[in-house]
Design an enzyme around this catalytic site. Structure first.
Site, PDB file in Angstrom:
ATOM      1  N   ARG A 165       0.816  -1.235  -0.090  1.00  0.00           N
ATOM      2  CA  ARG A 165      -0.098  -0.072   0.099  1.00  0.00           C
ATOM      3  C   ARG A 165       0.970   1.239   0.020  1.00  0.00           C
ATOM      4  O   ARG A 165       1.606   1.462   1.070  1.00  0.00           O
ATOM      5  CB  ARG A 165      -0.928  -0.014   1.392  1.00  0.00           C
ATOM      6  CG  ARG A 165      -1.592   1.218   1.424  1.00  0.00           C
ATOM      7  CD  ARG A 165      -2.883   1.417   2.524  1.00  0.00           C
ATOM      8  NE  ARG A 165      -3.972   0.581   1.618  1.00  0.00           N
ATOM      9  CZ  ARG A 165      -5.153   0.695   2.397  1.00  0.00           C
ATOM     10  NH1 ARG A 165      -5.469   1.353   3.443  1.00  0.00           N
ATOM     11  NH2 ARG A 165      -5.936  -0.153   1.893  1.00  0.00           N
ATOM     12  N   HIS A 189      -7.008   0.942  -6.786  1.00  0.00           N
ATOM     13  CA  HIS A 189      -7.155  -0.029  -5.667  1.00  0.00           C
ATOM     14  C   HIS A 189      -8.117  -1.136  -6.185  1.00  0.00           C
ATOM     15  O   HIS A 189      -9.109  -1.277  -5.987  1.00  0.00           O
ATOM     16  CB  HIS A 189      -8.491   0.768  -4.573  1.00  0.00           C
ATOM     17  CG  HIS A 189      -8.107  -0.013  -3.274  1.00  0.00           C
ATOM     18  ND1 HIS A 189      -7.402  -0.920  -2.768  1.00  0.00           N
ATOM     19  CD2 HIS A 189      -8.758   0.313  -2.140  1.00  0.00           C
ATOM     20  CE1 HIS A 189      -7.727  -1.350  -1.669  1.00  0.00           C
ATOM     21  NE2 HIS A 189      -8.594  -0.491  -0.900  1.00  0.00           N
ATOM     22  N   GLN A 191      -9.782  -3.892  -3.883  1.00  0.00           N
ATOM     23  CA  GLN A 191     -11.129  -3.538  -3.470  1.00  0.00           C
ATOM     24  C   GLN A 191     -12.174  -3.841  -4.716  1.00  0.00           C
ATOM     25  O   GLN A 191     -13.382  -4.337  -4.251  1.00  0.00           O
ATOM     26  CB  GLN A 191     -11.196  -2.001  -3.274  1.00  0.00           C
ATOM     27  CG  GLN A 191     -12.594  -1.572  -2.765  1.00  0.00           C
ATOM     28  CD  GLN A 191     -12.977  -2.116  -1.142  1.00  0.00           C
ATOM     29  OE1 GLN A 191     -12.223  -2.059  -0.424  1.00  0.00           O
ATOM     30  NE2 GLN A 191     -14.108  -2.662  -1.576  1.00  0.00           N
ATOM     31  N   ASP A 245     -17.100   7.101  -1.861  1.00  0.00           N
ATOM     32  CA  ASP A 245     -15.904   6.950  -1.009  1.00  0.00           C
ATOM     33  C   ASP A 245     -15.608   8.331  -0.375  1.00  0.00           C
ATOM     34  O   ASP A 245     -16.305   9.253  -0.802  1.00  0.00           O
ATOM     35  CB  ASP A 245     -14.877   6.550  -2.179  1.00  0.00           C
ATOM     36  CG  ASP A 245     -13.273   6.452  -1.370  1.00  0.00           C
ATOM     37  OD1 ASP A 245     -13.256   6.081  -0.070  1.00  0.00           O
ATOM     38  OD2 ASP A 245     -12.418   6.609  -2.072  1.00  0.00           O
ATOM     39  N   CYS A 289     -16.517   1.451  -0.006  1.00  0.00           N
ATOM     40  CA  CYS A 289     -15.067   0.739   0.290  1.00  0.00           C
ATOM     41  C   CYS A 289     -14.855   0.684   1.938  1.00  0.00           C
ATOM     42  O   CYS A 289     -14.036  -0.025   2.089  1.00  0.00           O
ATOM     43  CB  CYS A 289     -14.021   1.139  -0.755  1.00  0.00           C
ATOM     44  SG  CYS A 289     -13.494   3.012  -0.456  1.00  0.00           S
ATOM     45  N   ARG A 348     -13.303  -8.787   0.621  1.00  0.00           N
ATOM     46  CA  ARG A 348     -12.043  -8.595   0.482  1.00  0.00           C
ATOM     47  C   ARG A 348     -11.102  -9.847   0.843  1.00  0.00           C
ATOM     48  O   ARG A 348     -10.186 -10.076   0.051  1.00  0.00           O
ATOM     49  CB  ARG A 348     -11.285  -7.426   1.543  1.00  0.00           C
ATOM     50  CG  ARG A 348     -12.170  -5.901   1.056  1.00  0.00           C
ATOM     51  CD  ARG A 348     -11.564  -5.445  -0.048  1.00  0.00           C
ATOM     52  NE  ARG A 348     -10.246  -5.397  -0.060  1.00  0.00           N
ATOM     53  CZ  ARG A 348      -9.317  -4.364   0.206  1.00  0.00           C
ATOM     54  NH1 ARG A 348     -10.229  -3.072   0.892  1.00  0.00           N
ATOM     55  NH2 ARG A 348      -8.124  -4.350   0.222  1.00  0.00           N
TER      56      ARG A 348
END
Ligand code: CP
Ligand code: NVA
Length: 307
Positions: free
Chosen positions: A101, A128, A131, A223, A263, A291
Site C-alpha cells: 500500500r 485500488h 477493492q 468514497d 469501500c 475482500r
C-alpha cells in the site's frame, strides 16, 4: 495470468472471470484451500494506515496455510532512503509474494519490476484493484449478473473511481462517474476504460450531475471526499463536494432494487447519509467481507503452486 496484480486493466475479461470464480469457491469451501499456500510468506508493506486490507490479507494468507508479515511505515528502511528496487530484490530472497500500500503508484510498478515474486497492489494514489475485485464479487452475489448493469460512483475522481472505471468496463458494465467540477477522474484512465468497454460491451459516462449519474443505476457507490494524504484539503473539499452526498433522495433516483456500496472507511454525514449506509439497500459489510475471499483468490493464483 499476469505475474503481478497491480491494475485490473492489465487483465482480460477471462482472467477477471477466473479470479471471481475462484473467489466464489474460496468463500463457499474455505476448507478445501487450507494448504493452497502452505509454507508461503506474504510481505505486507504499508506506507499508509489500513483496517480491511491489513487484516484481510493477514487472515487470508494464514487461512491458506501461509503467513503474513506486516511491514509498517517505520518498520523497514524505505523511509530512510533505501530504494524500492533494493527493497524488492531483498524481499524476493525471503518471501513468496509482496503486497504493498503506497502513495505513488510508480512505487508498486517499480516493486513489480524489481521483485522476482508476485506483487499485489493494496492501494496506491491511482488505483485500488483488490477493492474492486471484491466489489465485483459482491455485485454478482447480490444482483446475479455483471454485464449490462449500471454502476454509478458519486464523488472524487480518485483511486476508487479509477479502479471502478476499469473493473466495471472489464466486466461489461456501464460505469457512470458523477464528480464535482475540478475533481474529475484521470483522463488517461477514462480513455483506457472506454477502450476496454468498447471490447466488452460496456459503456462509460462522466458527468458533474449526481442525479443524471444515478438515474437507473443498479449500484450506487461512494468514497471519502478526502483520501489518505489529502487531510489538509478536507475543509475545502467539504465545500466543493456539497450536493454530492449519497442520501435517501439521491438513492431514490436509482433503480428501486439498487444496492449501496462504499469501500470504507465511511464518514456518515459527509459523503453518505447514515440512513443510506445503515439502511436496507446497503451491502457495505458483505463488501468488506469479500475482500478476504477475493484476495485469497489472488494469492492462490499468484503464490500457490497447484493453481
Ligand atoms: N477499503 C479499504 O481498503 O480499507 P482499509 O483502508 O481499511 O484497508
Ligand atoms: N480513496 C480512499 C480509499 C480508501 C480505501 C483513500 O485512498 O484513502
Amino acid at each position: 495470468m499476469p505475474h503481478n496484480f497491480l491494475a485490473l486493466a492489465d487483465h482480460t475479461p477471462q482472467q477477471l472471470r477466473t479470479y471471481l470464480d475462484l473467489a466464489r469457491q474460496l468463500k463457499l469451501h474455505p476448507a478445501g484451500f487450507r494448504d493452497a499456500c502452505r509454507g508461503r510468506t506474504l510481505a505486507m508493506i504499508f506506507q499508509k494506515p489500513s483496517l480491511r486490507t491489513r487484516v484481510s490479507f493477514q487472515a487470508g494468507i494464514y487461512q491458506l496455510g501461509g503467513q503474513g508479515q506486516y511491514l509498517g511505515p517505520k518498520d523497514i528502511q524505505l523511509h530512510r532512503g533505501e530504494s524500492i528496487a533494493d527493497t524488492a530484490r531483498v524481499l524476493s530472497r525471503y518471501v513468496d509474494g509482496i503486497m504493498a500500500r503506497v502513495f505513488s503508484h510508480q512505487d508498486v510498478v517499480d516493486l513489480g519490476a524489481y521483485a522476482d515474486v508476485p506483487v499485489i497492489n493494496g492501494l496506491s494514489d491511482l488505483l485500488h484493484p483488490c477493492q474492486v475485485l471484491a466489489d465485483l464479487q459482491t455485485i454478482e452475489e447480490k444482483l446475479g449478473t455483471l454485464a449490462g448493469r449500471k454502476w454509478t460512483y458519486v464523488g472524487d475522481g480518485n483511486n476508487m473511481a479509477h479502479s471502478i472505471l476499469c473493473g466495471g468496463a472489464l466486466a461489461g458494465m456501464t460505469v457512470a462517474i458523477a464528480h464535482p467540477r475540478g475533481y474529475a477522474p484521470d483522463p488517461d484512465l477514462v480513455t483506457r476504460a472506454r477502450d476496454i468497454a468498447a471490447r466488452t460491451g460496456g459503456a462509460i459516462m462522466i458527468t458533474e450531475d449526481p442525479a443524471e449519474g444515478v438515474a437507473d443505476a443498479d449500484v450506487v457507490y461512494t468514497d471519502v471526499w478526502a483520501s489518505m494524504g489529502q487531510e489538509t484539503e478536507h475543509a475545502e473539499r467539504l465545500k466543493r463536494f456539497k450536493g454530492f452526498r449519497v442520501d435517501g433522495k439521491l438513492m431514490a433516483q436509482a433503480r428501486p432494487t439498487a444496492i449501496f456500496m462504499h469501500c470504507l472507511p465511511a464518514h456518515r454525514g459527509e459523503e453518505c447519509a447514515a440512513e443510506v449506509i445503515d439502511g436496507p439497500q446497503s451491502v457495505v459489510f458483505d463488501q468488506a467481507e469479500n475482500r478476504l475471499h477475493a484476495q485469497k483468490s489472488v494469492m492462490v493464483k499468484l503464490m500457490g503452486d497447484r493453481w
